[in-house]
Every structure is written in structure tokens, then in C-alpha cells.
Design an enzyme around this catalytic site. Structure first.
Site, PDB file in Angstrom:
ATOM      1  N   HIS A   1       1.258   9.307  -3.065  1.00  0.00           N
ATOM      2  CA  HIS A   1       2.376   9.731  -2.468  1.00  0.00           C
ATOM      3  C   HIS A   1       3.469  10.014  -3.394  1.00  0.00           C
ATOM      4  CE1 HIS A   1       1.570   8.710   1.730  1.00  0.00           C
ATOM      5  NE2 HIS A   1       0.442   7.982   1.334  1.00  0.00           N
TER       6      HIS A   1
ATOM      7  N   CYS B   1      -1.289  13.104   0.798  1.00  0.00           N
ATOM      8  CA  CYS B   1      -2.538  12.246   1.284  1.00  0.00           C
ATOM      9  C   CYS B   1      -3.268  12.857   2.269  1.00  0.00           C
ATOM     10  CB  CYS B   1      -1.692  11.068   1.577  1.00  0.00           C
ATOM     11  SG  CYS B   1      -2.775   9.430   1.663  1.00  0.00           S
TER      12      CYS B   1
ATOM     13  N   TYR C   1       6.722   5.042  14.421  1.00  0.00           N
ATOM     14  CA  TYR C   1       7.734   5.094  15.594  1.00  0.00           C
ATOM     15  C   TYR C   1       8.478   3.845  15.622  1.00  0.00           C
ATOM     16  CZ  TYR C   1       5.788   9.608  17.367  1.00  0.00           C
ATOM     17  OH  TYR C   1       5.402  10.989  17.133  1.00  0.00           O
TER      18      TYR C   1
ATOM     19  N   GLY D   1      -2.207  15.211   4.019  1.00  0.00           N
ATOM     20  CA  GLY D   1      -2.034  16.466   3.881  1.00  0.00           C
ATOM     21  C   GLY D   1      -2.899  17.202   3.089  1.00  0.00           C
TER      22      GLY D   1
ATOM     23  N   GLU E   1       6.597  11.258  -3.273  1.00  0.00           N
ATOM     24  CA  GLU E   1       7.843  11.236  -2.726  1.00  0.00           C
ATOM     25  C   GLU E   1       8.470   9.649  -3.009  1.00  0.00           C
ATOM     26  OE1 GLU E   1       4.939  11.220  -0.792  1.00  0.00           O
ATOM     27  OE2 GLU E   1       5.117   9.945   1.103  1.00  0.00           O
TER      28      GLU E   1
ATOM     29  N   GLU F   1     -12.997   9.903   8.814  1.00  0.00           N
ATOM     30  CA  GLU F   1     -11.831   9.290   9.745  1.00  0.00           C
ATOM     31  C   GLU F   1     -11.780   9.920  11.029  1.00  0.00           C
ATOM     32  OE1 GLU F   1      -7.798   9.445   8.089  1.00  0.00           O
ATOM     33  OE2 GLU F   1      -7.233   8.150   9.772  1.00  0.00           O
TER      34      GLU F   1
ATOM     35  N   GLU G   1      15.680 -14.363  16.440  1.00  0.00           N
ATOM     36  CA  GLU G   1      14.733 -14.358  15.222  1.00  0.00           C
ATOM     37  C   GLU G   1      15.504 -14.467  14.103  1.00  0.00           C
ATOM     38  OE1 GLU G   1      13.042 -11.287  18.483  1.00  0.00           O
ATOM     39  OE2 GLU G   1      15.146 -11.782  17.296  1.00  0.00           O
TER      40      GLU G   1
HETATM   41  N1  GLN Z   1      -5.651   8.622   6.987  1.00  0.00           N
HETATM   42  C1  GLN Z   1      -5.773   8.997   5.664  1.00  0.00           C
HETATM   43  C2  GLN Z   1      -6.487   7.918   4.781  1.00  0.00           C
HETATM   44  O1  GLN Z   1      -6.499   6.738   5.245  1.00  0.00           O
HETATM   45  C3  GLN Z   1      -4.527   9.384   4.854  1.00  0.00           C
HETATM   46  C4  GLN Z   1      -3.479   8.440   4.874  1.00  0.00           C
HETATM   47  C5  GLN Z   1      -2.265   8.686   4.475  1.00  0.00           C
HETATM   48  O2  GLN Z   1      -1.964  10.045   4.656  1.00  0.00           O
HETATM   49  N2  GLN Z   1      -1.205   8.094   3.875  1.00  0.00           N
HETATM   50  O3  GLN Z   1      -7.369   8.296   3.777  1.00  0.00           O
END
Ligand code: GLN
Length: 537
Positions: free
Chosen positions: A510, A382, A54, A384, A512, A406, A150
Site C-alpha cells: 500500500h 493490493c 463502511y 488492484g 498510499e 480468495e 463508552e
Molecule cells: N483481499 C486481498 C488479500 O487479502 C487483497 C487485500 C487488499 O487489497 N488489502 O490478499
């Protein structure tokens, strides 16, 4: 010798300095010049890795594991290059270095001050990529807005750089806003004049003004700006709002920004820019022949920048198929058993986004259950992917308590668990599994079909992993580990067996982050293809 271009911003933030810098770089690259871009951010965080999305949008990760500003994503996507730790510097990092040196006694009893010690460190970092000899032109984007407290040490460093290097080797492009007053029916130049004065007060005369505007800038206004801001007549450039960020290089080329820059920097390059591939890409996004709707399930959906690279990867993949990809954000906190059908039934594919912490997690898991059962194409990235594993454990393997440690430290079935190496980590910043890792792909997987190679490298940013204790159980029931890091035996990709689902892929990395305008990412490309097939049915 590497030539330097600095890009500063005035009047307001969010003018798109990153896009302007990347677009100019693209135009110079298209003429055969070796170009890269770096960003200097004036905040105190050592890197944006500890920032909530955010605050600054997504955190972009480079091959060498740097957690960086999302503008580096634009640089990589526009230029089809890899950036590194050296391409993003923050005030925090600058001070950290200077303070470490002070503690080591390197300043020999001197008082350590902003000028010269901080500015010297900034300049050292500004020159680092230039000193490699790998680039003809180095563009440096300064974060923040001229006039911010800054930003001052950076502005002073640019002044010194200009003085040291001379105006033929170093120029400043100032990006400003020309607000339109509808009551008066005109574009106003005063805020730009003031921000140029602010720069002048600090000893910098910009060489080129790039003016963001919602209306065409007349020659009269350009002449007025040139006169009052002390720049050459030809050096006031219009940068109008564009339908797509990928149109900006072409718009700036029409304003001749590239030749003006070459002239000012005395670069003898009169090659015709080769933008054929870029224009083909633009053509394909402007004239789509079909359309699909893809649900992006995440918890930061209020802020489009939070999933920037995912959004852009869909643009690249859509262009490949000449297909308009409508990405519809679905807030994971809104998804539950009762709402899921209404929210996802009309989607041609669903992507469950990365994330941290347990807010919205049950909605993500519910979304995975829905797409698995209804055979809607799915890509989990990740967190997901971790949700896909949890969902399968709960609803197929019958491990009703399954979770990631987690979210639930006491679960009986920690199907996603902290890596051994992570258990000893106590600090937050820069301690995740970060950057590029190798992955070997199994025969007959969607992944190997997409990548057309059995060895790939993808970027990571996470602490938790698939728990191999459960691997056999998963594979017997049809969730297969098709991508493995052979060194660590970590599971990097899971897929549902072909006879259970047409296209269901979860990746711990990732993808993307590696999608480019002229090289769409194979997994996004094939997800969109699966979405097109789903749409036909
Ligand atoms: N929170 C998860 C982890 O740390 C996935 C992290 C993410 O989606 N970048 O493994």
C-alpha cells in the site's frame, strides 16, 4: 518532561478532531519541538482491522504492522513521522490486557473494576510514549463525543492525569460545534455550553475551546463562550470550514493557538515557526497550472473515508506537479463490458483500489483489461494488483478460468493464492501479512525510476499473493515481476513491459500509506506524471 495535550470532542461527531490535533502538532513541530499524537478509541474491537470500511473508513497500517484508525494517517501525513502500535489504543485492547492480567492472578484476589483497574491501564498507555523521553509534547486525541457512555473511563483517566501532572504539564482542548441558525441569523453557543458542562460534571475544566463553525465567530461570541465556559478570554479559538484540511494549521495559527498552548504549558520556546515548505505546498494546491482526471475504481466509493490515504496521496502528488488531480470514483459493480468505455474513456489514468471479497471483482478486472488495451496509465494496489494479474492470465495467457483462490477456491489457475503461512490461520484479527517489508527493484522498471533506489520498504495488509508457479508464463508474455521480497521470493510489484504500455504498475503493498505532504509518494507522483502525458496526447 513530556507535556500532555488532550483533545476531546463535544456536541457531535465528525468535527475533525484528528485534523485539529494534527494541525496543532504541526505548528508545535514547526517550532522545533518533538511532537507525536496518539488516539484512544472507545470501541470494543481490539483494533479496527476487523471493521468494514463502511463503519470507520479505511484501516491505516503502520510500519510495525498495527491496524489502526485512519486519523493516524493524518498524523503521519501532517508531521512526516512514523507512528506505531502504541499510537492507537482501543477499549478492546485495554480490557484484553486487564482480563489477561486477572486470569494470570495479578490482582491478588481484588475485585477488578473500571476504576481503578481499567482507568489505570488507560493511564499507563497514555503515558507510554511520553515515557520514552523522545517527545517534548504528546497530543492524545480521544475518539467519540463527550457524554457517550463508552467515553467515561477515558474522561476519568484524563481528569486523573490532569490532577497528577498539574495544569502546567497537562491541558485539555475541547473541540465543539457552533451551529448557525439561518432563521435567527446567528451562531448558537448553547450546545457548546452544555458539552463543557458535561465535561465539568466529570471533573474536567477545558483549557481551550476550538469552535468549528461555518461563519466567522465575533469577539462578542468568543467573550460569551469564555465567560460561560470558564476559559480564558484568549482561549476561544475559531476553526472555520476550510477548502483543504491542509489549510487548518495556518487558520489555527492565525488564531494563535500555538502560542496560547506554549503559554499554558510553560514551554519556553519562542522560535519562529518554520512553515515554509508547508506554505509552498499550499500555494501549489491553490494555484494549479493543469488538471488531470483519474478514475478510482473501488467498491466502497459511497464513503469518501474508505480510500482516505489514496485521496490524500493524489493531493500530495498533484501539488508536486502543480496539477489539480480530479479523482472520480467509479463503482466497480457498475463496470462491465458494455459500460467500461463510457466510464473510463475520458480518464487520464486509473487506479484500481484495494479490497476484500468478490463483490465488484469482475468490474475491477474489466477495468484493468480496458486500461491495458487502451494504454491508459494504471496503478493497481493490493487487490488492484491481483486483478491485473488475473486479467492478464485470462486474456493474454489464455487461462480463461484464472482467478484468486480468495474468490474461487476451485479455479484451475490460482494465479493469486493463499501463502503457505496463511493456510493455517483460523483467526481473523491481526493475522494478515501486515506492516513493512523490504522489496528489491529490477533495473529499467518504472518502480526503480520512481523510487530512485533499488531497495525499498513498503507496508502490507493482505493474505493472498502472486503465485510463483505461473511466473515464467507471465514474464514471457510481458507482465514482469520487477519488485521481489528476497527473503520470501514473493512478488511485490508487476509491470507491463515498456513496449506494451506506457505506465502499467501493480503493487502488492500500500504505497498510499507512506505519502506525506512534504514527501509525495514516488509511485503516485509518477502516475500523475503519466496521467499528465496521457492528457497532452
Ligand atoms: N483481499 C486481498 C488479500 O487479502 C487483497 C487485500 C487488499 O487489497 N488489502 O490478499
Amino acid at each position: 518532561m513530556t507535556k500532555h495535550i488532550f483533545v476531546t470532542g463535544g456536541v457531535t461527531s465528525s468535527l475533525g478532531k484528528g485534523i485539529v490535533a494534527a494541525s496543532l502538532a504541526k505548528l508545535l513541530q514547526a517550532r522545533g519541538l518533538r511532537v507525536t499524537i496518539q488516539k484512544f478509541d472507545p470501541y470494543i474491537n481490539v483494533d479496527p482491522g476487523t471493521l468494514n470500511p463502511y463503519e470507520h473508513g479505511e484501516c491505516y497500517v503502520t510500519d510495525d504492522g498495527a491496524e489502526t484508525d485512519l486519523d493516524l494517517g493524518h498524523y503521519e501525513r501532517f508531521l512526516n513521522i512514523n507512528t506505531s502500535q502504541d499510537n492507537n489504543v482501543t477499549t478492546g485492547r485495554v480490557y484484553q490486557t486487564v482480563i489477561e492480567r486477572e486470569r494470570a492472578g495479578d490482582y491478588l484476589g481484588k475485585t477488578v473494576q473500571v476504576i481503578p483497574h481499567i482507568t489505570d491501564e488507560i493511564k499507563r498507555r497514555m503515558k507510554m510514549l511520553a515515557n520514552t523521553g523522545d517527545y517534548d509534547v504528546l497530543i492524545t486525541e480521544l475518539g467519540g463525543t463527550v457524554g457517550d457512555i463508552e467515553s467515561l473511563p477515558y474522561i476519568e483517566s484524563v481528569r486523573q492525569m490532569k490532577w497528577e501532572l498539574g495544569s502546567q504539564n497537562c491541558i485539555v482542548i475541547h473541540l465543539t460545534l457552533l451551529p448557525y441558525l439561518s432563521a435567527a441569523g446567528e451562531l448558537k453557543t448553547k450546545p457548546t455550553q452544555h458539552s463543557v458542562k458535561e465535561l465539568a460534571k466529570n471533573g474536567i475544566q477545558p483549557d481551550i475551546l476550538v469552535c468549528r463553525t461555518e461563519h466567522p465567530v465575533s469577539d462578542e461570541i468568543k467573550a460569551k463562550l469564555a465567560l460561560f465556559c470558564n476559559v480564558d478570554d484568549n482561549s476561544v479559538i475559531e476553526c472555520a470550514d476550510a477548502d483543504s484540511i491542509y489549510h487548518v494549521p495556518i487558520a489555527l495559527q492565525e488564531e494563535k493557538i500555538d502560542t496560547i498552548v506554549l503559554d499554558k504549558l510553560r514551554i519556553q520556546n519562542r522560535k519562529k515557526p518554520d512553515l515554509r515548505k508547508w506554505k509552498q505546498f499550499l500555494d501549489r494546491i491553490q494555484k494549479p497550472k493543469k488538471a488531470v482526471t483519474i478514475g478510482l475504481v473501488g467498491k466502497y466509493v459511497e464513503l469518501p473515508d474508505a480510500y482516505k490515504s489514496i485521496q490524500e496521496a493524489f493531493v500530495h502528488a498533484g501539488a508536486f506537479h502543480q496539477c489539480k488531480v480530479n479523482v472520480v470514483s467509479v463503482h466497480s459493480e457498475h463496470i462491465n463490458e458494455d459500460t467500461v468505455d463510457e466510464l473510463l474513456a475520458d480518464k487520464d489514468a486509473v487506479l484500481v483500489a484495494p479490497g476484500f471479497g468478490d463483490r465488484g471483482i469482475e468490474g475491477k478486472i474489466e477495468a484493468v483489461k480496458y486500461v491495458r488495451e487502451n494504454k491508459i496509465p494504471f496503478l493497481g494496489i493490493c487487490l488492484g494488483m491481483q486483478c491485473a494479474v488475473i486479467e492478464f492470465a485470462r486474456n493474454v495467457l489464455g487461462l480463461t478460468d484464472a482467478h484468486s483462490s480468495e474468490m474461487d477456491r476451485t479455479t484451475e489457475a490460482p494465479v493469486i493464492d493463499l501463502m503457505e503461512a496463511q493456510k493455517r490461520v483460523t483467526k481473523m484479527g491481526g493475522t494478515m501479512r501486515l506492516g513493512a517489508y523490504e522489496c528489491s527493484l529490477k533495473e529499467d522498471s518504472h518502480a526503480i525510476k520512481a523510487y530512485k533506489s533499488s531497495k525499498i520498504e513498503e507496508r502490507h495488509r493482505h493474505r493472498f499473493e502472486f503465485n510463483n508457479k505461473f511466473l515464467k508464463q507471465f514474464e514471457q508474455a510481458g507482465l514482469l515481476a520487477v519488485g521481489i521480497n528476497e527473503m520470501s521470493e514473493l512478488v511485490e510489484i508487476v509491470e507491463l513491459d515498456n513496449n506494451q504500455h506506457p505506465w502499467f504498475v501493480g503493487v502488492q503493498f500500500h504505497p498510499e500509506l507512506k505519502s506525506r505532504v512534504i514527501a509525495p509518494h514516488p509511485l503516485f507522483r509518477d502516475l500523475v506524471k503519466a496521467a499528465i502525458n496521457h492528457n497532452k496526447q
